[in-house]
Design an enzyme around this catalytic site. Structure first.
Site, short mmCIF file in Angstrom:
data_model
loop_
_atom_site.label_atom_id
_atom_site.label_comp_id
_atom_site.label_asym_id
_atom_site.label_seq_id
_atom_site.Cartn_x
_atom_site.Cartn_y
_atom_site.Cartn_z
CG ASP A 11 -42.26 -74.82 -70.46
OD1 ASP A 11 -42.21 -74.55 -71.71
OD2 ASP A 11 -43.37 -75.41 -70.01
CB CYS A 67 -44.78 -72.58 -71.34
SG CYS A 67 -46.37 -71.84 -71.13
CB THR A 69 -50.61 -73.39 -73.90
OG1 THR A 69 -50.32 -73.12 -72.36
CG2 THR A 69 -51.14 -74.86 -74.06
CG HIS A 100 -56.37 -51.04 -76.43
ND1 HIS A 100 -57.63 -51.45 -77.06
CD2 HIS A 100 -56.07 -49.94 -77.39
CE1 HIS A 100 -57.79 -50.66 -77.86
NE2 HIS A 100 -57.05 -49.78 -78.68
NE ARG A 134 -60.69 -45.70 -75.54
CZ ARG A 134 -60.31 -46.00 -76.74
NH1 ARG A 134 -59.41 -45.25 -77.35
NH2 ARG A 134 -60.34 -47.28 -77.52
CG HIS A 135 -56.05 -47.55 -74.11
ND1 HIS A 135 -57.44 -48.40 -73.94
CD2 HIS A 135 -56.14 -47.10 -75.34
CE1 HIS A 135 -57.67 -48.23 -75.08
NE2 HIS A 135 -57.40 -47.38 -76.07
C1 RB5 Z 1 -45.58 -78.54 -70.23
O1 RB5 Z 1 -45.77 -79.73 -70.79
C2 RB5 Z 1 -46.86 -77.51 -70.41
O2 RB5 Z 1 -47.71 -77.97 -69.64
C3 RB5 Z 1 -46.38 -76.03 -70.36
O3 RB5 Z 1 -45.31 -75.96 -71.34
C4 RB5 Z 1 -47.33 -75.07 -70.72
O4 RB5 Z 1 -48.08 -75.22 -71.77
C5 RB5 Z 1 -48.32 -74.76 -69.45
O5 RB5 Z 1 -49.09 -73.93 -69.43
#
Ligand code: RB5
Length: 145
Positions: A11, A67, A69, A100, A134-135
């Site tokens: 994104d 994205c 995070t 794993h 095992r995995h």
């Molecule tokens: C976008 O602002 C943000 O929410 C997205 O990039 C991401 O971190 C969502 O999990």
């Protein structure tokens, strides 16, 4: 399956890192399927998680999704049966996600990684093999849920 073909998507929060990783991977002679987004204009991450997920299911691994995070886009990709997207914060996570979990998509947080660390995580992910043993049974169980 083509192990040198990488499907990649992000994104707007992951766009800059996506461009950096595309250059990095091209230098290493990977073939890139860039599924967008193509600017920093705001978009919705589920679309790109799904696009990369479908591409990986069709053509084999690997995929990379980014994205802000790494959380939203990995949740989205993991809705697809057969996708194992792993959000990796460091090279140890990347190594274990492959050894794993046989992860077929690497998820990254574009707003929380510097360039060097992101490249190191990516390289580790793409060059580490699944251990099996095992995995194997545990990974097979995932799709039976
Ligand atoms: C976008 O602002 C943000 O929410 C997205 O990039 C991401 O971190 C969502 O999990």
């Amino acid at each position: 399956m083509n192990g040198r073909l990488i499907h990649i998507g992000s994104d707007h929060g992951g766009f800059k890192l996506k461009e950096i990783l595309i250059d990095f991977l091209k230098e290493k002679e990977y073939e890139i399927n860039d599924l967008g987004t193509f600017s920093e204009q705001s978009v919705d991450y589920p679309e790109f998680g799904r696009k990369v997920g479908y591409a990986v299911l069709k053509d084999g691994y690997f995929g990379i999704i980014i994205c802000g995070t790494g959380i939203g886009i990995s949740i989205s990709a993991n809705r697809l049966m057969g996708i194992r997207a792993a959000l990796c914060h460091n090279i140890e996570y990347a190594k274990l996600a492959r050894e794993h979990n046989d992860a077929n998509i690497l998820a990254l947080g574009g707003r929380f990684l510097d360039e060097l660390k992101a490249k190191a995580i990516t390289e580790m992910f793409l060059t580490t093999n699944f251990e099996g043993g095992r995995h194997q049974k545990r990974v097979e169980c995932i799709d039976k849920i």
